[in-house]
Design a protein around this motif. Structure first.
Motif, PDB file in Angstrom:
ATOM      1  N   GLU A  33      29.243  24.102 135.471  1.00  0.00           N
ATOM      2  CA  GLU A  33      30.489  23.759 134.778  1.00  0.00           C
ATOM      3  C   GLU A  33      30.857  22.295 134.953  1.00  0.00           C
ATOM      4  OE1 GLU A  33      33.207  26.730 136.394  1.00  0.00           O
ATOM      5  OE2 GLU A  33      33.002  27.870 134.539  1.00  0.00           O
ATOM      6  N   ASP A  34      30.232  21.627 135.952  1.00  0.00           N
ATOM      7  CA  ASP A  34      30.469  20.198 136.138  1.00  0.00           C
ATOM      8  C   ASP A  34      29.235  19.599 136.804  1.00  0.00           C
ATOM      9  OD1 ASP A  34      30.710  20.446 139.079  1.00  0.00           O
ATOM     10  OD2 ASP A  34      32.625  21.427 138.609  1.00  0.00           O
ATOM     11  N   ASP A  35      29.251  18.298 137.032  1.00  0.00           N
ATOM     12  CA  ASP A  35      28.086  17.598 137.563  1.00  0.00           C
ATOM     13  C   ASP A  35      27.716  18.030 138.979  1.00  0.00           C
ATOM     14  OD1 ASP A  35      27.908  16.224 135.211  1.00  0.00           O
ATOM     15  OD2 ASP A  35      28.936  14.422 135.945  1.00  0.00           O
ATOM     16  N   ASN A  36      28.670  18.566 139.712  1.00  0.00           N
ATOM     17  CA  ASN A  36      28.405  18.992 141.093  1.00  0.00           C
ATOM     18  C   ASN A  36      27.972  20.456 141.190  1.00  0.00           C
ATOM     19  OD1 ASN A  36      29.130  16.447 142.172  1.00  0.00           O
ATOM     20  ND2 ASN A  36      31.308  16.992 141.993  1.00  0.00           N
ATOM     21  N   ASP A  37      28.025  21.158 140.059  1.00  0.00           N
ATOM     22  CA  ASP A  37      27.679  22.579 140.036  1.00  0.00           C
ATOM     23  C   ASP A  37      26.163  22.741 139.880  1.00  0.00           C
ATOM     24  OD1 ASP A  37      28.102  25.250 140.142  1.00  0.00           O
ATOM     25  OD2 ASP A  37      29.074  25.432 138.177  1.00  0.00           O
ATOM     26  N   LYS A  38      25.697  23.962 140.090  1.00  0.00           N
ATOM     27  CA  LYS A  38      24.277  24.272 139.979  1.00  0.00           C
ATOM     28  C   LYS A  38      24.068  25.370 138.938  1.00  0.00           C
ATOM     29  CE  LYS A  38      23.784  23.365 144.941  1.00  0.00           C
ATOM     30  NZ  LYS A  38      23.279  21.980 144.780  1.00  0.00           N
ATOM     31  N   TYR A  39      22.826  25.544 138.531  1.00  0.00           N
ATOM     32  CA  TYR A  39      22.469  26.704 137.726  1.00  0.00           C
ATOM     33  C   TYR A  39      22.394  27.909 138.672  1.00  0.00           C
ATOM     34  CZ  TYR A  39      21.300  23.894 133.612  1.00  0.00           C
ATOM     35  OH  TYR A  39      21.359  23.062 132.514  1.00  0.00           O
ATOM     36  N   ILE A  40      23.258  28.895 138.433  1.00  0.00           N
ATOM     37  CA  ILE A  40      23.323  30.058 139.317  1.00  0.00           C
ATOM     38  C   ILE A  40      22.517  31.203 138.709  1.00  0.00           C
ATOM     39  CG2 ILE A  40      24.865  31.743 140.394  1.00  0.00           C
ATOM     40  CD1 ILE A  40      27.054  29.589 140.292  1.00  0.00           C
ATOM     41  N   ILE A  41      21.681  31.803 139.526  1.00  0.00           N
ATOM     42  CA  ILE A  41      20.799  32.887 139.065  1.00  0.00           C
ATOM     43  C   ILE A  41      21.245  34.199 139.686  1.00  0.00           C
ATOM     44  CG2 ILE A  41      18.419  33.720 139.009  1.00  0.00           C
ATOM     45  CD1 ILE A  41      17.485  30.848 139.257  1.00  0.00           C
ATOM     46  N   LEU A  42      21.423  35.189 138.825  1.00  0.00           N
ATOM     47  CA  LEU A  42      21.843  36.525 139.266  1.00  0.00           C
ATOM     48  C   LEU A  42      20.837  37.538 138.708  1.00  0.00           C
ATOM     49  CD1 LEU A  42      24.278  37.301 140.982  1.00  0.00           C
ATOM     50  CD2 LEU A  42      25.523  37.851 138.886  1.00  0.00           C
ATOM     51  N   PRO A  43      19.910  38.034 139.538  1.00  0.00           N
ATOM     52  CA  PRO A  43      18.862  38.927 139.047  1.00  0.00           C
ATOM     53  C   PRO A  43      19.139  40.410 139.351  1.00  0.00           C
ATOM     54  CG  PRO A  43      18.180  37.961 141.131  1.00  0.00           C
ATOM     55  CD  PRO A  43      19.619  37.551 140.897  1.00  0.00           C
ATOM     56  N   TYR A  44      18.590  41.276 138.488  1.00  0.00           N
ATOM     57  CA  TYR A  44      18.671  42.725 138.663  1.00  0.00           C
ATOM     58  C   TYR A  44      17.293  43.326 138.371  1.00  0.00           C
ATOM     59  CZ  TYR A  44      23.645  41.646 138.243  1.00  0.00           C
ATOM     60  OH  TYR A  44      24.903  41.104 138.417  1.00  0.00           O
ATOM     61  N   PHE A  45      16.928  44.341 139.167  1.00  0.00           N
ATOM     62  CA  PHE A  45      15.606  44.955 139.019  1.00  0.00           C
ATOM     63  C   PHE A  45      15.725  46.473 139.089  1.00  0.00           C
ATOM     64  CE2 PHE A  45      15.100  40.799 140.993  1.00  0.00           C
ATOM     65  CZ  PHE A  45      14.151  40.203 140.179  1.00  0.00           C
ATOM     66  N   TRP A  46      14.866  47.157 138.315  1.00  0.00           N
ATOM     67  CA  TRP A  46      14.825  48.621 138.313  1.00  0.00           C
ATOM     68  C   TRP A  46      13.387  49.105 138.437  1.00  0.00           C
ATOM     69  CZ3 TRP A  46      17.735  45.614 135.075  1.00  0.00           C
ATOM     70  CH2 TRP A  46      19.119  45.804 135.098  1.00  0.00           C
ATOM     71  N   ILE A  47      13.259  50.278 139.086  1.00  0.00           N
ATOM     72  CA  ILE A  47      11.956  50.927 139.235  1.00  0.00           C
ATOM     73  C   ILE A  47      12.194  52.434 139.206  1.00  0.00           C
ATOM     74  CG2 ILE A  47      12.013  51.065 141.767  1.00  0.00           C
ATOM     75  CD1 ILE A  47       9.077  50.239 141.794  1.00  0.00           C
ATOM     76  N   PRO A  48      11.237  53.225 138.698  1.00  0.00           N
ATOM     77  CA  PRO A  48      11.435  54.687 138.695  1.00  0.00           C
ATOM     78  C   PRO A  48      11.550  55.239 140.116  1.00  0.00           C
ATOM     79  CG  PRO A  48       9.645  54.060 137.211  1.00  0.00           C
ATOM     80  CD  PRO A  48       9.990  52.832 138.017  1.00  0.00           C
ATOM     81  N   GLU A  49      12.510  56.110 140.307  1.00  0.00           N
ATOM     82  CA  GLU A  49      12.792  56.654 141.639  1.00  0.00           C
ATOM     83  C   GLU A  49      11.621  57.441 142.195  1.00  0.00           C
ATOM     84  OE1 GLU A  49      15.716  60.022 142.382  1.00  0.00           O
ATOM     85  OE2 GLU A  49      16.890  58.263 142.994  1.00  0.00           O
TER      86      GLU A  49
END
Length: 535
Positions: free
Chosen positions: A352-368
């Motif tokens: 959102e500004d020059d001091n901010d970073k690209y934030i990564i939010l991952p989600y993963f699924w696998i059959p139980e």
């Protein structure tokens, strides 16, 4: 850039047959023809093509050394040299010389490469050379729709061919200019053009010019080995002219003195400062190291290399507060697995500004039902990741896409998901369902064209510490698994076939990052502002 050197003293190649003779008049004629042409690129545009010493040596050897019967000794020339040495200009000049200056009536000269577009690079240079030479322009009829130049006094022509070798039988070849032989997908075109196609001509010339490649099962590696054997005296073939500018496999690729062995045009067509900059980038990036060694130093390197420097990735282990991200703009990347494998969905939040970073939010699924089996078989701690909340399971022995769709729909109420990029393969139904939920879903190719810019950008942001991933263990595992494949132009893409384990989350991250960058500030992409990153 320095002044072009002149070849002060010419000594015929050591590969001159003992019965052959050097004809200075013919050699001078070939050099004079090329010197009458003009350069077509950049700061050299419009300047006379005064051959650099290494180029003049090749021209004099090929066109001036004759067998006792008066015809050329060499009918195949293999020139392997790094990029930016004036390769395309020399190849175009040779093509025009064979077409117009070799006095072969009805001569058929063909430009070949891995595809028509690559072969057109040398052809387009030749067209520009003709445009700048009044003597040739008045005698050559261009048929650009066919990629053909016809030299009217001899009824000879120079024409581009594509790689569909099955259509090339029956050609009466006087000359072939084969560009970037290392990029040939197979040996079909090479075999058709070089074996038997010039039998009806007295002195056909097959001029092969290329940088080093990566595939040691290719026809180019086969020809490279022959050239190397001839240069080292292990074999003898008086009709084959070998030239290799490169460094040994065990040489110190960071040594500037070593660079000069591979770059005979250094200080003329290539600025040493650019090589220095490329070397500094290569020292920090394994993938770029291989590209540097291949394209700048002409070493045959492995095509796939382990990519992400994990110490740099781990240094981006900045805390990610999911609650503070509520309502923020983000972009998704969806990599669907087969129904029994891991599915990945990654959100990337642009700064959102020059001091901010690209934030990564991952989600993963696998059959139980497959979880325990996968832990035992793959020796990967899926069960621990599940208990820690980093990996989700869906009921049954296959991934439940409906569950994932509902999960993404819920995320859409929490975050402002502007777009979701997806791999076209196998995602038709889910895409339709997501669109029905109101999401903007964008197809994303998995080839070099689409994957290379964001992959290089991900590496750049990681090296600069401008990524925040929170140390997510599943994503870290996948980043550590990535191997990349490179094409002749230096583009890269994650290679699922070569990668040791799963990389779905890394691929989804690259796709999401691409959409975030392209839509940054809504109106202008960083790609447009300063071009693609070439590390």
């Amino acid at each position: 850039m320095g002044k072009i050197r002149k070849l002060e003293k010419y000594e015929p190649t050591k590969f001159m047959d003992e019965k052959s003779k050097y004809n200075k008049k013919l050699a001078d004629g070939a050099v004079c023809f090329i010197n009458c042409l003009k350069h077509t690129k950049g700061e050299w545009y419009g300047q006379p093509f005064d051959l650099i010493d290494w180029q003049e040596q090749i021209v004099r050897d090929i066109f001036g050394i004759l067998k006792p019967n008066g015809y050329r000794q060499f009918n195949t020339a293999y020139v392997e040299i790094p990029k930016k040495q004036g390769k395309s200009e020399l190849a175009a000049a040779i093509a025009l010389l064979l077409t117009c200056g070799d006095f072969e009536h009805g001569g058929e000269i063909y430009g070949c490469a891995s595809d028509r577009q690559q072969a057109s690079i040398v052809f387009d240079v030749a067209v520009d050379m003709v445009e700048q030479c009044s003597a040739l322009k008045s005698r050559i009829k261009p048929i650009l729709s066919q990629k053909r130049l016809v030299y009217k006094p001899l009824h000879s022509f120079y024409q581009v061919l594509s790689a569909e070798a099955y259509t090339k039988h029956g050609l009466n070849v006087h000359g072939v200019v084969f560009d970037e032989l290392h990029a040939q997908p197979n040996r079909n075109l090479y075999d058709v053009m070089l074996h038997g196609s010039g039998d009806a001509r007295k002195q056909p010339l097959f001029f092969l010019i290329t940088t080093a490649g990566t595939d040691r099962n290719s026809v180019c590696w086969e020809v490279h080995q022959k050239a190397d054997d001839l240069l080292k005296g292990r074999k003898r073939d008086p009709t084959f002219y070998p030239v290799i500018y490169g460094i040994p496999d065990d040489a110190d690729w960071t040594d500037e003195q070593v660079w000069k062995q591979a770059n005979p045009s250094i200080g003329i067509t290539v600025d040493i400062e650019k090589i220095r900059n490329a070397c500094e980038n290569a020292k920090q990036n394994t993938a770029e190291e291989n590209l540097f060694r291949q394209l700048r130093l002409n070493q045959w390197v492995k095509q796939s290399v382990r990519w992400m420097p994990m110490e740099k990735w781990d240094a981006c282990d900045f805390k990610v507060d999911e609650e503070s991200l509520k309502g923020r703009v983000c972009y998704g990347g969806l990599d669907l697995s087969s129904t029994t494998d891991i599915t990945a969905f990654v959100l990337v939040f642009p700064p959102e500004d020059d001091n901010d970073k690209y934030i990564i939010l991952p989600y993963f699924w696998i059959p139980e039902d497959n979880l325990d089996l996968r832990v035992r078989r793959d020796h990967v701690p899926y069960d621990i990741w599940q208990k820690q909340g980093f990996l989700k399971t869906t009921e049954g022995n296959v991934v439940h896409y409906g569950f994932i769709e509902n999960f993404i729909e819920e995320l859409g109420t929490k975050y402002n998901i502007k777009e979701i990029a997806f791999d076209r393969w196998g995602a038709v139904q889910m895409v339709q369902n997501l669109e029905g939920m109101g999401f903007t879903v964008v197809p994303f190719g998995q080839g070099f064209k689409d994957m290379s810019p964001p992959s290089k950008e991900l590496m750049k942001l990681t090296l600069e510490g401008k990524i925040a991933h929170g140390g997510h263990p599943v994503l870290r595992w996948m980043m550590d698994n990535i191997y990349v494949r490179t094409d002749p132009a230096g583009n890269i893409k994650p290679d699922k076939e070569k990668s040791t384990e799963k990389i779905d989350g890394a691929v989804a991250t690259v796709m999401a990052l691409d959409r975030a960058i392209r839509n940054q500030n809504s109106t202008e992409s960083v790609y447009n502002e300063r071009g693609l990153i070439i590390i």
